[in-house]
Design a protein around this motif. Structure first.
Motif: not given
Ligand SMILES: [Zn+2]
Length: 859
Positions: A245, A252, A671
């Motif tokens: 992400k 992340y 995230s």
């Protein structure tokens, strides 16, 4: 006002390299990346492993192996991938084997995590507890017979060339992430090199990949985007699903769920780490340190082979250190230094993976002598004579958490003071060579899980704690990033990659001088050593050294603490940094917290990432015990802050406590909650130990009312008694959550035995492996005066909690004059539990947990 000073313990740097694929990430600043680095290998003319590796990482699709596929499935325990209808192209051979395939069409992935914590994690990231996701493309990599297994579902396809033309570039790009893992398998089939230098069997045992099974599917779905599903028989979590992400410029790697099917069948207790295939017994390192940034080193490792059969072994090393050569018994062997997967924990920690490939299979029981020669820019310069070793990864090749002996010889320019883990056995010997050079040698007094060093232009101060000497080393000034103006917004640019800190703080000139306060810090650390040694056994080394570290972060190494510049401020300097009381207290706590890591984290470390919270939570709780003994009011303020923080919501409205249980370790930083690990392991971890301690203390107090005064004072409180046992049994070793809980269970008096069992399983399931912060209330309380006492009955309710949560709740009688008497501990078992107790005459009412010993919502 944010808390300025943070702690980064070295153990964030170290995890078993094999789990790199299944670890979560925090953002990695792209600017910190060495540009254009791919991989480097030994330059030996015959480099079969490098050739094999290069083939595995760039293999393309084979136009003659494209098929229509229907109703095929790839099942690995709870992980099910269905290829319902579509086209599949298999990869070209690598040494006669098919290792991958690209699928386009209609597919589905199904994963049902076996325990509540993993289902909650899946829910957090996907909105559903079970993963059931349609996908359109999948790139699948494997080391087994998947190609043969899929044959019955394949039908001829006459547009293979077009399919490959469309997807080959994508497939080639996706080949790299699995290359090192597959090299571990396929290097076993490389021809063994005949040589006289390395001992050989008369008959070479055939290569075996028994028990080594790997499958990785990178799936592209319309709804959830790209995700990775792994089955790896060599990883602690055999099954994992993760997703890259990007949030606000940071990458992340969120782990949606991870577990081991075998463990799942026997219960969800913490995983026991699989025994490593090698153990590094000792290091002898010659290191030349060139401030401000460079070092070069020869590291000699004595290695025990625990499991035979491997041709390649992985090590972790800073990505800023380039390996020149690796030798086995004086003869060069092949190595592959590979950039870690972006976004993984390994990359975030500044480390890469190095595969060392041996000319023949390793044999269980043999001893290896390996030498790594490497150099690079691994130190960071903060100005004012302050360096930081460790912000850019680990400076010697290692395999993660395991104790080893270290004998390190340093050479560095004059004018610098160098401190290292171990005992200084010599400094500037007569034969030290040129006058402009310093030399010192440091040898560990006992095996340690990690070694560190630091150098700077310091002033020294000394204090004593029993037999142990405490030394502080501080510079005359603070780092150049330290705030100078009266009000200034600044970034802590010296924090490690991926750890952005910014804060607006108010500071008046002149800048603080840490050297002036070095003695005060030494005395504070000595007091902490004394406090902990009286409770948890003697300080494990002869000396504790504390060196000033630039930036707001501190790190605890065995016998050596890198202490943030901020910890060297005077109280008035600190008060200028913070307007609120709680952060002033927290800053004051850092020295004690880091000192407590000397016992919890350094002397006793952790088994798997699921047990890492023990080190953080326990070190922090021990520093809190010290605070409580000095200032109960300040103790209360900090405990309340931890609870408030856990109930904080993020931008999306999710509550921080729901990042997950402490047992998710570094996966908590995702995230969704970039600081999840720190918040949960400190905050919830500290509360969990407080709950254990007060529970045992209350139950013990009830028990001791019937005992004589002498017995009462004969031994320490049960919590301390249990930790002393932990110290005795696990010194120099890792401990798992299960093992820790079992030691505490031994101390359980009858009143804390849920359903009569001397077990803390209920505490593990509901509290350690859970996330709840319940609201606990009493309802329908009836007081019925009898002749000599008052019969008390009522119901304890738990709200905002899972239905199966079990909590031990202390109930108190309130007597005239607001005097409180502990009546006993009662198990709140589920949403409602009735109780019946006897209270003293004069009891006016009954209250639950007035001392706030339970992590519950305030009334
Ligand atoms: Zn810590």
């Amino acid at each position: 006002m944010t808390q300025v000073m943070r702690e980064k313990s070295w153990f964030l740097l170290l995890l078993p390299v094999l789990v790199l694929a299944s670890l979560c990430s925090r953002g990695q600043e792209t600017s910190a990346e060495p540009a254009g680095k791919t991989f480097s290998t030994s330059t030996a003319p015959q480099a079969p492993a490098a050739l094999l590796y290069s083939q595995i990482r760039s293999v393309g699709l084979d136009a003659s192996r494209v098929f229509l596929i229907r109703d095929a499935s790839i099942d690995r325990d709870q992980l099910h991938i269905t290829l319902a209808d579509g086209t599949i192209a298999f990869t070209e051979d690598v040494n006669g084997r098919v290792t991958g395939a690209f699928f386009a069409g209609e597919g589905e992935i199904l994963l049902s995590p076996p325990d509540q914590a993993e289902r909650a994690s899946m829910m957090l990231f996907t909105g559903a507890a079970i993963l059931e996701e349609q996908f359109q493309t999948a790139y699948i990599r494997f080391n087994d017979d998947s190609f043969q297994d899929l044959q019955p579902q394949l039908r001829p396809f006459d547009q293979g060339k077009e399919f490959v033309a469309t997807w080959n570039a994508t497939a080639k790009n996706l080949a790299e992430p699995d290359a090192l893992r597959l090299l571990l398998t396929f290097s076993r089939f490389l021809p063994e090199e005949r040589s006289t230098s390395h001992p050989q069997d008369e008959l070479t045992a055939p290569a075996s990949t028994l028990g080594d099974r790997y499958m990785h599917a990178r799936i592209g779905s319309a709804k959830l985007g790209t995700m990775d599903a792994y089955f790896d028989s060599l990883a602690p979590d055999e099954i994992s699903v993760a997703q890259e992400k990007q949030v606000e410029g940071y990458g992340y790697y969120d782990v949606l769920a991870a577990f081991s099917p075998k463990i799942a069948r026997v219960g969800s207790f913490s995983l026991e780490k699989r025994p490593d295939e090698i153990a590094i017994e000792s290091y002898a390192i010659d290191i030349d340190v060139r401030p401000p940034t460079q070092l070069s080193a020869d590291a000699h490792l004595k290695v025990d082979v625990l499991q035979g059969g491997a041709r390649a072994v992985l090590f972790e090393l800073s990505r800023y250190l380039a390996i020149k050569k690796v030798e086995w018994a004086g003869r060069p062997v092949e190595f592959i230094q590979n950039q870690a997967l972006e976004g993984t924990q390994l990359a975030r920690r500044g480390n890469d993976v190095v595969a060392v490939v041996f000319p023949r299979a390793l044999r269980a029981g043999e001893k290896l002598e390996l030498t790594f020669s490497y150099a690079g820019d691994v130190l960071s310069d903060a100005g004012a004579g302050l360096l930081y070793v460790g912000a850019r990864g680990i400076w010697y090749p290692n395999r993660g958490m395991a104790a080893a002996d270290f004998d390190v010889r340093f050479q560095y320019p004059q004018g610098w003071i160098l401190l290292a883990t171990g005992r200084r056995v010599s400094e500037n010997p007569e034969d030290s060579g040129t006058a402009s050079e310093n030399k010192s040698r440091w040898v560990t007094e006992r095996p340690i899980p990690v070694a560190g060093f630091n150098l700077g232009k310091y002033t020294k101060a000394v204090s004593k704690a029993g037999e142990a000497t405490v030394e502080t080393y501080a510079a005359s000034s603070v780092e150049k990033s330290f705030p100078k103006a009266r009000t200034e917004t600044f970034d802590f640019t010296n924090t490690p990659p991926g750890r952005p800190h910014s804060s607006t703080i108010t500071v008046e000139e002149p800048p603080p001088s840490p050297a002036r306060n070095a003695k005060i810090v030494a005395d504070a650390a000595a007091r902490a050593v004394q406090f902990f040694a009286e409770r948890f056994g003697r300080f494990p080394y002869s000396t504790l050294q504390l060196t000033q570290m630039p930036g707001p972060i501190s790190q605890g190494w065995p016998g050596l603490i890198f202490l943030s510049s901020y910890a060297f401020l005077t109280p008035s300097e600190v008060s200028r940094l913070h307007v609120d009381k709680v952060n002033t207290i927290l800053d004051k706590q850092v020295t004690a917290h880091e000192t407590a890591h000397q016992w919890w984290g350094d002397l006793i470390f952790w088994r798997s990432y699921r047990d890492q919270w023990i080190s953080e939570g326990l070190a922090n709780y021990c520093s809190m015990m010290m605070l409580e003994s000095e200032s109960p009011a300040e103790f209360r303020v900090v405990m309340d802050k931890y609870r408030q923080d856990l109930l904080r919501t993020n931008k999306a409205g999710a509550v921080l406590k729901d990042a997950g249980p402490v047992t998710l370790g570094l996966r908590l930083s995702s995230s969704q909650f970039p600081d999840g690990y720190e918040a949960i392991s400190y905050g919830r971890g500290t509360w969990l130990f407080h709950m254990l301690r007060t529970m045992l203390r209350d139950a013990n107090a009830m028990l001791e009312e019937q005992r004589t005064q002498e017995i009462k004072h004969a031994s320490p409180e049960p919590f301390v008694r249990a930790l002393l046992k932990v110290r005795e049994r696990y010194a120099g070793k890792p401990i798992s959550t299960r093992e820790l809980i079992q030691v505490f269970a031994e101390e359980l008096p009858p009143s804390l035995r849920y359903e009569g069992r001397r077990s803390l399983d209920w505490f593990y399931e509901g509290w350690i492996n859970g996330t709840s912060i319940p609201r606990i209330e009493l309802q329908g309380v009836k007081l019925a005066p009898k002749e000599k006492s008052v019969a008390v009955s009522g119901t304890i309710t738990q709200k905002d909690a899972p239905r199966d949560l079990i909590t031990s709740v202390p109930l108190y009688a309130v007597l005239p004059g607001d005097r409180r008497v502990l009546l006993g501990r009662v198990f709140a078992d589920g949403p409602e539990a009735s109780f019946r107790l006897s209270a003293p005459l004069g009891t006016r009412r009954v209250v639950a947990d007035p001392e706030q010993t339970i992590l519950s919502r305030p009334h």
